[in-house]
Design a protein around this motif. Structure first.
Motif, short mmCIF file in Angstrom:
data_model
loop_
_atom_site.label_atom_id
_atom_site.label_comp_id
_atom_site.label_asym_id
_atom_site.label_seq_id
_atom_site.Cartn_x
_atom_site.Cartn_y
_atom_site.Cartn_z
N GLN A 212 2.32 -1.19 12.26
CA GLN A 212 2.21 -2.11 11.12
C GLN A 212 2.52 -3.44 11.38
O GLN A 212 1.88 -4.33 11.05
CB GLN A 212 2.85 -1.17 9.92
N VAL A 213 3.75 -3.46 12.22
CA VAL A 213 4.17 -4.79 12.49
C VAL A 213 3.10 -5.57 13.57
O VAL A 213 2.78 -6.90 13.29
CB VAL A 213 5.59 -4.86 13.03
N PRO A 218 1.60 -4.51 6.66
CA PRO A 218 3.04 -3.96 6.02
C PRO A 218 2.44 -3.06 4.99
O PRO A 218 1.76 -3.20 4.28
CB PRO A 218 3.64 -5.28 5.51
N ASP A 219 3.07 -1.76 5.03
CA ASP A 219 2.87 -0.77 3.90
C ASP A 219 1.64 -0.20 3.88
O ASP A 219 1.14 0.18 2.85
CB ASP A 219 3.61 -1.06 2.70
N GLN A 220 0.86 -0.50 5.04
CA GLN A 220 -0.57 -0.13 4.92
C GLN A 220 -1.07 0.83 6.11
O GLN A 220 -0.37 0.70 7.19
CB GLN A 220 -1.56 -1.25 4.71
N ILE A 221 -2.15 1.41 6.00
CA ILE A 221 -2.86 2.20 7.26
C ILE A 221 -4.19 2.10 6.96
O ILE A 221 -4.83 1.56 6.20
CB ILE A 221 -2.30 3.70 7.11
N THR A 222 -4.83 2.46 8.13
CA THR A 222 -6.36 2.36 8.05
C THR A 222 -7.19 3.78 7.79
O THR A 222 -8.14 3.61 7.53
CB THR A 222 -6.98 1.96 9.76
N GLN A 223 -6.34 4.78 8.07
CA GLN A 223 -7.10 6.21 7.96
C GLN A 223 -5.86 7.19 7.79
O GLN A 223 -4.89 7.05 8.15
CB GLN A 223 -7.98 6.50 8.96
#
Length: 416
Positions: A212-213, A218-223
């Protein structure tokens, strides 16, 4: 159906005497042809089944049975989505991850790679990676600079535990001079061997927070990768997950049947075509049985006439030659089945032995996607091959046997 008289005469005809060797040699070649055809068909079908099974297990084991994507590039508030997915029956795990493409650099080595950022628990649930570590451990899979690489990538780049490796992302910071790539150095904490060359040479795993960094999410994802109990019946689970987290939240759900349908469909078509083509080998051997029996009938015309004059019926004559042809077909089918099963069960050892003799790579993992030659016997298919070979062999004996039964003893003895 076959009495002692028919069995005795058929057994006598199958044991060639002096002057009858040619007919016997043709029968032997017919037997060998049927055996090789049956063995080849069993071996090829086993390899195709093994390839399909290994390919499916590896791809699903590394990519998940289905994947939840965001409407855009990322998924926000993914913890809530993961909880909803886990409430669906038959879901065994739901792993949030970040996927991104990078250029990996180590010394003079440079290559493209795919980064998967996930939690330690998520990587533990990914059995094809966590259970195939050949160096290091998951205990150190934490912190801002830890990565896990595949064995092929480690071998090409000269990496070992503790080696520094540089990741370069094309999505960098925008400046007055253009976009500056994002560059950061990490350290290898483990090396895995997933059994699939593409993953061993092109995948890098890092902790979710570090990903994420690095990718600035930040505080996200892709799947979200989801594993289920029964991947063969994925459609029902997919509909339940769509109802739980789908359109109202702007999320998309894609299962393996949609993502890899073309690949598995091509393998299935190839398997069917190979079955039809190799069946022709058995069919050609069956024609050899016809020719050998016709020659035997011609050679035994006087014997048939004598048998008819001493009381043998046309049915008995027909049964005698049916047994002669069936003996060749049954013996060849059994021999071919044993040969094919034994070869299929030891095909990897045989490949390694031949490879050591020839000094060449007979199964290049970079071409065939897998690192070993797979074989999976399905006994139902073995039974189908045996039945097909027996039926073709028996059908091949009908016409010569009918010709023998129609022999007129008066005409035969007159010419003799």
């Amino acid at each position: 159906m076959f009495g002692p008289f028919e069995r005795a005469v058929a057994g006598r005809y199958l044991r060639a005497r002096r002057g009858e060797r040619f007919v016997s040699v043709i029968a032997i070649f017919s037997l060998i042809g049927i055996a090789l055809g049956v063995a080849t068909l069993i071996i090829v079908m086993a390899v195709m089944n093994g390839f399909q099974s290994e390919l499916m297990d590896r791809i699903l084991g590394l990519n998940g049975d289905l994947t939840v994507y965001g409407s855009g590039r990322t998924i926000s508030q993914y913890e809530e989505v993961v909880k909803r997915v886990k409430t669906v029956p038959d879901v065994t795990s739901a792993t949030p991850l970040i996927e991104g493409q990078v250029l990996i650099s180590s010394g003079q080595f440079n290559s493209g790679a795919i980064v998967h950022g996930m939690t330690k628990q998520g990587l533990t649930d990914l059995k094809d990676v966590s259970s195939s570590l050949i160096a290091g451990s998951l205990d150190k899979f934490e912190g801002p600079d830890a990565v896990i690489v595949g064995v092929s990538l480690a071998s090409k780049a000269g990496l070992y535990i503790g080696s520094p490796v540089t990741l370069i992302s094309p999505e960098g910071a925008a400046t007055a001079f253009g976009t500056v790539p994002r560059i950061r150095t990490y350290h290898v904490v483990a090396i895995f061997d997933a059994g699939v060359n593409d993953y061993n040479s092109g995948y890098v795993f890092m902790p979710l927070h570090a990903a994420q960094v690095y990718f600035k999410m930040p505080d996200q994802i892709t799947q979200i990768q989801v594993m289920v109990k029964d991947a063969q019946n994925i459609r029902g689970v997919t509909h339940q997950i769509v109802n739980a987290v789908g359109d109202p939240n702007g999320l998309r759900v894609l299962d393996w049947t949609n993502a890899n349908n073309a690949l598995f469909g091509a393998v299935q078509v190839e398997q069917n075509v190979m079955f039809l083509i190799l069946t022709l080998i058995i069919l050609v051997a069956a024609f050899n049985v016809i020719s050998s029996l016709i020659m035997m009938v011609k050679d035994k015309t006087r014997d048939i006439a004598v048998l008819r004059t001493i009381g043998a019926s046309r049915g008995a004559i027909m049964r005698i030659f049916l047994m002669c042809g069936a003996s060749v077909g049954v013996t060849g089918t059994l021999a071919g089945t044993v040969l094919g099963v034994v070869f299929s069960l030891n095909i990897e050892r045989i490949r390694q032995f031949l490879q050591s003799l020839s000094g060449t790579n007979l199964f290049n993992p970079e071409v065939y996607f897998l690192t070993r030659l797979p074989a999976r016997l399905i006994w139902g298919q073995v039974a189908e091959v045996m039945i097909m070979a027996l039926v073709l062999s028996l059908l091949a004996t009908l016409y010569p046997s009918w010709r023998a039964a129609r022999t007129d003893p008066v005409e035969a003895l007159r010419h003799e």
